[in-house]
Design an enzyme around this catalytic site. Structure first.
Site, PDB file in Angstrom:
ATOM      1  N   ILE A  11      28.582   5.831   2.423  1.00 46.11           N
ATOM      2  CA  ILE A  11      28.474   5.842   3.884  1.00 46.11           C
ATOM      3  C   ILE A  11      27.029   5.547   4.289  1.00 46.11           C
ATOM      4  O   ILE A  11      26.489   6.141   5.212  1.00 46.11           O
ATOM      5  CB  ILE A  11      28.992   7.174   4.483  1.00 46.11           C
ATOM      6  N   ASN A  13      24.198   2.036   4.641  1.00 46.61           N
ATOM      7  CA  ASN A  13      24.105   0.883   5.557  1.00 46.61           C
ATOM      8  C   ASN A  13      25.456   0.214   5.759  1.00 46.61           C
ATOM      9  O   ASN A  13      25.933   0.048   6.889  1.00 46.61           O
ATOM     10  CB  ASN A  13      23.167  -0.174   4.958  1.00 46.61           C
ATOM     11  N   VAL A  14      26.068  -0.194   4.657  1.00 45.10           N
ATOM     12  CA  VAL A  14      27.293  -0.992   4.735  1.00 45.10           C
ATOM     13  C   VAL A  14      28.501  -0.111   5.076  1.00 45.10           C
ATOM     14  O   VAL A  14      29.287  -0.431   5.979  1.00 45.10           O
ATOM     15  CB  VAL A  14      27.521  -1.748   3.398  1.00 45.10           C
ATOM     16  N   THR A  92      29.133   1.412  -2.445  1.00 49.43           N
ATOM     17  CA  THR A  92      28.005   2.032  -3.153  1.00 49.43           C
ATOM     18  C   THR A  92      27.410   0.979  -4.093  1.00 49.43           C
ATOM     19  O   THR A  92      27.925  -0.121  -4.195  1.00 49.43           O
ATOM     20  CB  THR A  92      28.472   3.217  -4.032  1.00 49.43           C
ATOM     21  N   LYS A 116      28.666  -4.923  -7.062  1.00 47.94           N
ATOM     22  CA  LYS A 116      28.883  -5.989  -8.069  1.00 47.94           C
ATOM     23  C   LYS A 116      29.036  -5.466  -9.495  1.00 47.94           C
ATOM     24  O   LYS A 116      29.334  -6.240 -10.407  1.00 47.94           O
ATOM     25  CB  LYS A 116      27.689  -6.964  -8.052  1.00 47.94           C
ATOM     26  N   GLU A 143      34.897 -10.316  -2.002  1.00 49.28           N
ATOM     27  CA  GLU A 143      34.192 -11.467  -1.421  1.00 49.28           C
ATOM     28  C   GLU A 143      32.717 -11.155  -1.154  1.00 49.28           C
ATOM     29  O   GLU A 143      31.846 -12.026  -1.275  1.00 49.28           O
ATOM     30  CB  GLU A 143      34.898 -11.898  -0.125  1.00 49.28           C
ATOM     31  N   ASP A 216      20.168  -8.555  -9.499  1.00 47.43           N
ATOM     32  CA  ASP A 216      21.226  -8.670  -8.495  1.00 47.43           C
ATOM     33  C   ASP A 216      21.718 -10.121  -8.387  1.00 47.43           C
ATOM     34  O   ASP A 216      22.923 -10.371  -8.294  1.00 47.43           O
ATOM     35  CB  ASP A 216      20.713  -8.166  -7.143  1.00 47.43           C
ATOM     36  N   LYS A 220      25.440 -11.885  -9.351  1.00 49.05           N
ATOM     37  CA  LYS A 220      26.210 -12.828  -8.518  1.00 49.05           C
ATOM     38  C   LYS A 220      26.597 -14.066  -9.335  1.00 49.05           C
ATOM     39  O   LYS A 220      27.710 -14.574  -9.222  1.00 49.05           O
ATOM     40  CB  LYS A 220      25.397 -13.260  -7.300  1.00 49.05           C
TER      41      LYS A 220
END
Ligand code: NDP
Ligand SMILES: N[C@@H](CC=O)C(=O)O
Length: 361
Positions: A11, A13-14, A92, A116, A143, A216, A220
């Site tokens: 819970i 930013n996103v 998270t 990810k 996505e 990171d 991706k």
């Protein structure tokens, strides 16, 4: 009306933006899609809030006042009481939670993730998840793993599934590093000051070293490589690490206290540029040879990457049909709003296509 129960892990930013977006559009989803989306559970790393009637606009207050200590089966107990479609949403960056995906699938949760990690652990773990999904008839969407709300994964998946030969995917994969280097190139400010702004504004990973280390972006690349049918491991990726060795193993707070130690080396790279060049953080995925690279490079200001602004991600997809003129996708590649909207769009996709459990109302 199809009832969908949502359980949100994270819970920050996103996650918090997602909760607000779901609540704001509740009537729209009912009218437009015949979907009744209820947020039944919320969790951070220590506590959970459960309400079988669904969260309301005062969820934050409720979380502060009536959440309870989280236990490993907190959500399973309540989820098992209702014969409706269940979706677990991972907002998270937790490895521990990723390792529990097989257990979530075992409890009949569909999974949607911005995290990810699960897709970039070992190839064998990746395969275990796909086998479980097939056996249980559940869905897994992610996505937002690449380019936040931009439709990169679906573009690559659609090309691959249609039998198209993919050649390469190159570009600026990180919205965080795009924001940081776009500003660093234009402004006369220390690198560390811009990193801190990016963290405060919700553009970076919870630990910005995940971005600065190249890990990171490497994740991706691996997510896309696996989407394109390659069987590779994280260690196969060539990565330029921008974090100086003495800060790599420090705690997050120690790193933030000493982040100015990054300034000298980054300023040297900036000072070495020709007047028509800027620094850009690039990802290269050579699908044909299975080579994945993450690096910081000097590029012409006039090039597509050199002209990026804000937190823009930039992806060039080369394939049989897009051989000499790549398919290009560009736009905000990080940020709370776009990422939450990307998760919500995955939620609607899963909700609309999952097996229907009809309830009156
Ligand atoms: N920000 C962005 O632009 C984008 C982010 N993402 C991804 O979204 C994810 C979240 O990012 P962001 O919201 O910025 O991160 P934040 O640091 O703002 O929030 C992380 C949240 O996760 C919670 N959390 C940590 N571990 C667990 C756990 N084991 N179980 C339940 N909750 C846990 C934290 O709780 P606590 O406070 O207790 O630690 C916190 O509420 C990351 O994986 C990131 O890569 C993807 C695309 C873009
Ligand atoms: N660190 C990420 C933000 C979300 O994943 C990025 O740079 O794109």
């Amino acid at each position: 009306m199809k009832q969908i129960h949502l359980y949100i892990f994270g819970i920050g930013n996103v996650g918090s933006t997602l909760i607000n977006q779901v609540l704001q559009s509740h009537s729209f989803f009912k009218n437009k899609h015949n979907l009744d989306l209820k947020i039944i559970g919320l969790a951070n790393s220590k506590r959970v809030l459960i309400d079988p009637n669904g969260m309301t606009q005062k969820w934050k207050e409720d979380f502060s006042s009536i959440s309870i200590v989280r236990e490993s089966d907190s959500f399973y107990k309540v989820a098992n009481l209702y014969d409706v479609t269940k979706i677990a949403i991972d907002a998270t960056a937790s490895k521990e939670l990723s390792q529990h995906y097989p257990e979530l699938l075992d409890h009949n949760f569909n999974i949607i993730t911005a995290n990810k990690i699960a897709n970039t652990l070992s190839q064998s773990f990746y395969d275990v998840i796909r086998t479980a999904l097939k056996n249980k008839g559940l869905q897994f969407e992610y996505e937002t793993n690449v380019g936040a709300g931009l439709p990169i994964i679906n573009a690559v998946r659609d090309l691959y599934n249609s039998g198209e030969q993919l050649f390469a995917i190159n570009g600026v994969f990180s919205g965080s590093l795009s924001y940081i280097f776009n500003r660093f190139s234009e402004e006369n400010k220390p690198f560390s000051e811009i990193v801190i702004d990016a963290l405060k504004d919700g553009y970076t990973e919870p630990d910005p070293r995940e971005d600065l280390s190249g890990n990171d972006v490497a994740r991706k690349l691996l997510v896309l490589a696996r989407e394109a049918g390659l069987k590779l491991e994280f260690d196969d990726i060539e990565i330029d690490n921008l974090v100086i060795p003495s800060l790599r193993t420090a705690s997050l707070n120690q790193f933030l206290d000493q982040v100015t130690l990054l300034d000298e080396v980054l300023q040297e790279k900036k000072d070495a540029l020709a007047s028509d060049q800027v620094l850009r953080h690039l990802g290269e995925l050579d699908v044909v040879n299975g080579v994945l690279k993450v690096s910081l490079k000097a590029v012409p200001k006039s090039s597509p990457a050199g002209q990026l602004k804000g937190s823009d991600g930039f992806f060039e997809i080369y394939s049989e049909s897009y051989a000499s003129h790549p398919l290009v996708i560009k736009g905000a590649g990080a940020g709370r709003e776009v990422t939450a909207r990307g998760l919500l769009s995955d939620i609607i996709k899963v909700s609309k296509t999952c097996k229907e459990v009809l309830v009156a109302g």
